[in-house]
Design a protein around this motif. Structure first.
Motif, mmCIF file in Angstrom:
data_model
loop_
_atom_site.group_PDB
_atom_site.id
_atom_site.type_symbol
_atom_site.label_atom_id
_atom_site.label_comp_id
_atom_site.label_asym_id
_atom_site.label_seq_id
_atom_site.Cartn_x
_atom_site.Cartn_y
_atom_site.Cartn_z
ATOM 1 N N GLY A 103 73.152 31.665 64.314
ATOM 2 C CA GLY A 103 72.974 30.305 63.834
ATOM 3 C C GLY A 103 73.645 29.989 62.514
ATOM 4 O O GLY A 103 73.599 28.840 62.066
ATOM 5 N N GLY A 104 74.251 30.984 61.880
ATOM 6 C CA GLY A 104 74.945 30.703 60.635
ATOM 7 C C GLY A 104 76.206 29.897 60.869
ATOM 8 O O GLY A 104 76.628 29.669 62.007
ATOM 9 N N LEU A 114 70.894 23.638 58.969
ATOM 10 C CA LEU A 114 71.194 24.723 59.899
ATOM 11 C C LEU A 114 69.878 25.353 60.329
ATOM 12 O O LEU A 114 68.905 25.335 59.573
ATOM 13 C CB LEU A 114 72.073 25.799 59.261
ATOM 14 C CG LEU A 114 73.572 25.560 59.140
ATOM 15 C CD1 LEU A 114 74.222 26.700 58.363
ATOM 16 C CD2 LEU A 114 74.213 25.404 60.496
ATOM 17 N N ARG A 115 69.891 25.914 61.528
ATOM 18 C CA ARG A 115 68.723 26.643 62.008
ATOM 19 C C ARG A 115 69.144 28.058 62.368
ATOM 20 O O ARG A 115 69.953 28.256 63.285
ATOM 21 C CB ARG A 115 68.117 25.962 63.228
ATOM 22 C CG ARG A 115 66.777 26.556 63.650
ATOM 23 C CD ARG A 115 66.338 26.007 64.980
ATOM 24 N NE ARG A 115 64.938 26.290 65.265
ATOM 25 C CZ ARG A 115 64.453 26.478 66.491
ATOM 26 N NH1 ARG A 115 65.259 26.411 67.535
ATOM 27 N NH2 ARG A 115 63.166 26.716 66.670
ATOM 28 N N GLN A 147 64.518 27.183 59.614
ATOM 29 C CA GLN A 147 65.102 25.846 59.580
ATOM 30 C C GLN A 147 65.447 25.515 58.142
ATOM 31 O O GLN A 147 64.568 25.530 57.277
ATOM 32 C CB GLN A 147 64.116 24.822 60.141
ATOM 33 C CG GLN A 147 64.611 23.391 60.095
ATOM 34 C CD GLN A 147 65.795 23.150 61.013
ATOM 35 O OE1 GLN A 147 65.816 23.609 62.137
ATOM 36 N NE2 GLN A 147 66.789 22.421 60.518
ATOM 37 N N MET A 148 66.703 25.220 57.904
ATOM 38 C CA MET A 148 67.180 24.969 56.547
ATOM 39 C C MET A 148 67.697 23.539 56.459
ATOM 40 O O MET A 148 68.667 23.184 57.126
ATOM 41 C CB MET A 148 68.290 25.965 56.188
ATOM 42 C CG MET A 148 67.889 27.414 56.363
ATOM 43 S SD MET A 148 69.138 28.581 55.790
ATOM 44 C CE MET A 148 70.459 28.224 56.925
ATOM 45 N N ASN A 149 67.040 22.735 55.657
ATOM 46 C CA ASN A 149 67.424 21.337 55.455
ATOM 47 C C ASN A 149 67.862 21.114 54.021
ATOM 48 O O ASN A 149 67.585 21.935 53.140
ATOM 49 C CB ASN A 149 66.248 20.425 55.792
ATOM 50 C CG ASN A 149 65.807 20.533 57.234
ATOM 51 O OD1 ASN A 149 66.602 20.812 58.130
ATOM 52 N ND2 ASN A 149 64.522 20.337 57.468
ATOM 53 N N GLN A 153 71.831 42.477 61.044
ATOM 54 C CA GLN A 153 73.159 42.668 60.473
ATOM 55 C C GLN A 153 73.578 41.526 59.556
ATOM 56 O O GLN A 153 74.565 41.643 58.820
ATOM 57 C CB GLN A 153 74.200 42.833 61.586
ATOM 58 C CG GLN A 153 74.690 41.544 62.232
ATOM 59 C CD GLN A 153 73.655 40.850 63.092
ATOM 60 O OE1 GLN A 153 72.605 41.409 63.416
ATOM 61 N NE2 GLN A 153 73.957 39.615 63.493
ATOM 62 N N GLY A 154 72.858 40.430 59.599
ATOM 63 C CA GLY A 154 73.149 39.291 58.739
ATOM 64 C C GLY A 154 74.005 38.242 59.401
ATOM 65 O O GLY A 154 74.782 38.522 60.312
#
Length: 122
Positions: A8-9, A18-19, A82-84, A114-115
């Motif tokens: 999801g990055g 982004l989620r 969840q990033m707003n 792993q990031g």
């Protein structure tokens, strides 16, 4: 053993969303507390958010409180972030982690993904 795979990055403009997702396998997911950490170049890995086994308790870093939400789906062995209202300073590699109890220190977690890279442009 627990395997964690983040997804999801990506690249997003400031103010966007982004989620992130983290899929777990190898052990009963509901027995694990989950956390999200992030690391920028030249900086130490820092705590972002954590959630307990049931999902009923969460904790956030002050820098993301009110903007990020951690959640989990024990039926699907997945945890989300969840990033707003993203800011350029949120740019980092984001890591999913699993451990026995919710914690804000990286050393408390036994398993790491792993990031996934998150880049926020201004």
């Amino acid at each position: 053993q627990v395997q964690l795979v983040e997804s999801g990055g990506g690249l997003v403009q400031a103010g966007g969303s982004l989620r992130l997702s983290c899929a777990a396998s190898g052990r009963t997911f509901s027995s694990l507390a989950m956390g999200w950490f992030r690391q920028s170049p030249g900086k130490e890995r820092e705590f972002v958010a954590t959630i307990n086994r049931s999902g009923g308790s969460t904790l956030y870093a002050d820098s993301v409180k009110g903007r990020f939400t951690i959640s989990r789906d024990n039926a699907k062995n997945t945890v989300h972030l969840q990033m707003n209202s993203l800011k350029p300073e949120d740019t980092a590699v984001y890591y999913c982690a699993a451990g026995a109890l919710p914690a804000i220190v990286a050393g408390a977690y036994n398993y790491w993904g792993q990031g996934t890279q998150v880049t926020v442009s201004s």
